[in-house]
Design a protein around this motif. Structure first.
Motif, PDB file in Angstrom:
ATOM      1  N   GLU A   1     -42.614 -23.252  18.731  1.00 58.86           N
ATOM      2  CA  GLU A   1     -42.582 -21.852  18.322  1.00 58.86           C
ATOM      3  C   GLU A   1     -43.672 -21.034  19.027  1.00 58.86           C
ATOM      4  N   PHE A   2     -44.736 -21.716  19.528  1.00 61.26           N
ATOM      5  CA  PHE A   2     -45.833 -21.006  20.170  1.00 61.26           C
ATOM      6  C   PHE A   2     -45.651 -20.890  21.683  1.00 61.26           C
ATOM      7  N   SER A   3     -44.542 -21.359  22.195  1.00 63.69           N
ATOM      8  CA  SER A   3     -44.283 -21.260  23.632  1.00 63.69           C
ATOM      9  C   SER A   3     -44.191 -19.808  24.052  1.00 63.69           C
ATOM     10  N   HIS A   4     -44.634 -19.526  25.255  1.00 63.59           N
ATOM     11  CA  HIS A   4     -44.640 -18.191  25.858  1.00 63.59           C
ATOM     12  C   HIS A   4     -45.490 -17.194  25.078  1.00 63.59           C
ATOM     13  N   ARG A   5     -46.475 -17.707  24.300  1.00 62.99           N
ATOM     14  CA  ARG A   5     -47.453 -16.835  23.638  1.00 62.99           C
ATOM     15  C   ARG A   5     -48.774 -17.034  24.354  1.00 62.99           C
ATOM     16  N   SER A   6     -49.796 -17.490  23.614  1.00 64.30           N
ATOM     17  CA  SER A   6     -51.096 -17.723  24.253  1.00 64.30           C
ATOM     18  C   SER A   6     -51.558 -19.149  23.959  1.00 64.30           C
ATOM     19  N   CYS A   7     -52.468 -19.583  24.781  1.00 60.74           N
ATOM     20  CA  CYS A   7     -53.013 -20.948  24.625  1.00 60.74           C
ATOM     21  C   CYS A   7     -53.761 -21.074  23.301  1.00 60.74           C
ATOM     22  N   GLU A   8     -54.531 -20.051  22.936  1.00 57.03           N
ATOM     23  CA  GLU A   8     -55.320 -20.103  21.699  1.00 57.03           C
ATOM     24  C   GLU A   8     -54.435 -20.273  20.468  1.00 57.03           C
ATOM     25  N   GLU A   9     -53.315 -19.528  20.428  1.00 58.85           N
ATOM     26  CA  GLU A   9     -52.410 -19.643  19.293  1.00 58.85           C
ATOM     27  C   GLU A   9     -51.789 -21.033  19.232  1.00 58.85           C
ATOM     28  N   CYS A  10     -51.472 -21.585  20.379  1.00 61.17           N
ATOM     29  CA  CYS A  10     -50.855 -22.919  20.423  1.00 61.17           C
ATOM     30  C   CYS A  10     -51.832 -23.984  19.952  1.00 61.17           C
ATOM     31  N   LEU A  11     -53.080 -23.883  20.406  1.00 61.58           N
ATOM     32  CA  LEU A  11     -54.039 -24.957  20.121  1.00 61.58           C
ATOM     33  C   LEU A  11     -54.708 -24.830  18.763  1.00 61.58           C
ATOM     34  N   LYS A  12     -54.311 -23.836  17.965  1.00 58.89           N
ATOM     35  CA  LYS A  12     -54.798 -23.785  16.579  1.00 58.89           C
ATOM     36  C   LYS A  12     -54.260 -24.987  15.810  1.00 58.89           C
ATOM     37  N   ASN A  13     -53.106 -25.445  16.192  1.00 54.97           N
ATOM     38  CA  ASN A  13     -52.539 -26.659  15.618  1.00 54.97           C
ATOM     39  C   ASN A  13     -52.980 -27.829  16.511  1.00 54.97           C
ATOM     40  N   VAL A  14     -53.700 -28.786  15.951  1.00 56.91           N
ATOM     41  CA  VAL A  14     -54.276 -29.865  16.758  1.00 56.91           C
ATOM     42  C   VAL A  14     -53.227 -30.830  17.292  1.00 56.91           C
ATOM     43  N   SER A  15     -52.046 -30.771  16.787  1.00 54.99           N
ATOM     44  CA  SER A  15     -51.011 -31.682  17.283  1.00 54.99           C
ATOM     45  C   SER A  15     -50.232 -31.081  18.451  1.00 54.99           C
ATOM     46  N   CYS A  16     -50.695 -29.924  18.947  1.00 56.96           N
ATOM     47  CA  CYS A  16     -49.986 -29.268  20.036  1.00 56.96           C
ATOM     48  C   CYS A  16     -50.739 -29.405  21.351  1.00 56.96           C
ATOM     49  N   LEU A  17     -49.994 -29.315  22.437  1.00 63.38           N
ATOM     50  CA  LEU A  17     -50.520 -29.400  23.794  1.00 63.38           C
ATOM     51  C   LEU A  17     -49.993 -28.191  24.566  1.00 63.38           C
ATOM     52  N   TRP A  18     -50.877 -27.483  25.257  1.00 71.65           N
ATOM     53  CA  TRP A  18     -50.478 -26.299  26.013  1.00 71.65           C
ATOM     54  C   TRP A  18     -50.383 -26.668  27.483  1.00 71.65           C
ATOM     55  N   CYS A  19     -49.313 -26.256  28.110  1.00 71.64           N
ATOM     56  CA  CYS A  19     -49.111 -26.526  29.523  1.00 71.64           C
ATOM     57  C   CYS A  19     -49.077 -25.197  30.269  1.00 71.64           C
ATOM     58  N   TYR A  20     -50.007 -25.019  31.227  1.00 74.60           N
ATOM     59  CA  TYR A  20     -50.108 -23.758  31.960  1.00 74.60           C
ATOM     60  C   TYR A  20     -49.038 -23.597  33.045  1.00 74.60           C
ATOM     61  N   THR A  21     -48.413 -24.665  33.473  1.00 78.50           N
ATOM     62  CA  THR A  21     -47.420 -24.533  34.550  1.00 78.50           C
ATOM     63  C   THR A  21     -46.237 -23.670  34.135  1.00 78.50           C
ATOM     64  N   ASN A  22     -45.770 -23.842  32.899  1.00 72.32           N
ATOM     65  CA  ASN A  22     -44.635 -23.045  32.434  1.00 72.32           C
ATOM     66  C   ASN A  22     -44.935 -22.333  31.118  1.00 72.32           C
ATOM     67  N   ASN A  23     -46.249 -22.239  30.735  1.00 75.28           N
ATOM     68  CA  ASN A  23     -46.693 -21.558  29.505  1.00 75.28           C
ATOM     69  C   ASN A  23     -45.905 -22.017  28.278  1.00 75.28           C
ATOM     70  N   THR A  24     -45.872 -23.329  28.096  1.00 68.96           N
ATOM     71  CA  THR A  24     -45.159 -23.880  26.951  1.00 68.96           C
ATOM     72  C   THR A  24     -46.126 -24.617  26.049  1.00 68.96           C
ATOM     73  N   CYS A  25     -45.803 -24.603  24.785  1.00 72.71           N
ATOM     74  CA  CYS A  25     -46.570 -25.335  23.779  1.00 72.71           C
ATOM     75  C   CYS A  25     -45.672 -26.476  23.310  1.00 72.71           C
ATOM     76  N   ILE A  26     -46.152 -27.695  23.488  1.00 73.63           N
ATOM     77  CA  ILE A  26     -45.325 -28.855  23.156  1.00 73.63           C
ATOM     78  C   ILE A  26     -46.094 -29.777  22.216  1.00 73.63           C
ATOM     79  N   ASP A  27     -45.348 -30.624  21.522  1.00 74.36           N
ATOM     80  CA  ASP A  27     -45.986 -31.622  20.661  1.00 74.36           C
ATOM     81  C   ASP A  27     -46.736 -32.618  21.526  1.00 74.36           C
ATOM     82  N   TYR A  28     -47.957 -32.963  21.082  1.00 75.16           N
ATOM     83  CA  TYR A  28     -48.745 -33.937  21.831  1.00 75.16           C
ATOM     84  C   TYR A  28     -48.067 -35.296  21.742  1.00 75.16           C
ATOM     85  N   PRO A  29     -47.881 -35.970  22.877  1.00 69.58           N
ATOM     86  CA  PRO A  29     -47.210 -37.284  22.833  1.00 69.58           C
ATOM     87  C   PRO A  29     -48.148 -38.333  22.239  1.00 69.58           C
ATOM     88  N   VAL A  30     -48.004 -38.551  20.952  1.00 70.90           N
ATOM     89  CA  VAL A  30     -48.913 -39.424  20.213  1.00 70.90           C
ATOM     90  C   VAL A  30     -48.748 -40.884  20.619  1.00 70.90           C
TER      91      VAL A  30
END
Length: 180
Positions: A40-69
């Motif tokens: 849901e945080f994709s194409h927003r900002s890195c700060e908003e994505c990383l407020k959730n510690v289980s998320c990973l931000w990727c700058y190549t395509n500005n996507t917020c993805i679940d961290y591969p645990v």
């Protein structure tokens, strides 16, 4: 004979507090926001994505993805390490891994140096104790040799005094010396 089991006095208080905490949570629900999916945080900002510690931000395509645990490091097909951010936006995952590895290496090296230094000091102090013991032994040997030489000199002098009649009576050392 029946053994009486004594319970600590704080145990009922702990049980009461535990029960009250459960009922208090039922009466006073806390305002915890529902956990949102990282996508849901994709194409927003890195700060908003990383407020959730289980998320990973990727700058190549500005996507917020679940961290591969399941894997410790995210795969390069998911996002390259130099473009991945986790925890904070100002440091990339690659630099984070290098920094953690350097810090861990410094800690291990410092522990190894401390252990080696302590072992060296222990051997050195043991060697110093051995040297002090040897010096004390030699000092005692020299003192005994000195006493032995002194005794031998006294015997020789007494023999010479006896030979020339100069040996005084040991009972009365203050007797008068007479010339004949």
């Amino acid at each position: 004979m029946v053994a009486v089991r004594c319970w600590p006095l704080w145990l009922p208080a702990l049980a009461l507090a535990w029960g009250c905490a459960g009922t208090a949570a039922a009466f006073f629900p806390t305002a915890t926001p529902p956990v949102q999916a990282c996508s849901e945080f994709s194409h927003r900002s890195c700060e908003e994505c990383l407020k959730n510690v289980s998320c990973l931000w990727c700058y190549t395509n500005n996507t917020c993805i679940d961290y591969p645990v399941r894997s410790i490091l995210p795969s390069s097909s998911l996002c390259s390490l130099s473009n991945a951010r986790w925890g904070v936006c100002w440091i990339n995952f690659e630099a984070l891994i290098i920094a953690i590895a350097v810090i861990a290496g410094l800690i291990l090296v410092s522990i190894a140096v401390c252990c080696c230094y302590c072992c060296y000091c222990r051997k050195r102090s043991k060697r110093r104790d051995d040297e002090e013991e040897q010096l004390a032994r030699k000092r005692e040997e020299r003192r005994l040799q000195s006493l032995q030489r002194r005794h031998e000199r006294k015997q020789k002098h007494d023999e010479i005094r006896k030979k020339y009649g100069l040996l005084q009576d040991s009972d009365n050392p203050y007797s008068r010396f007479e010339n004949e």
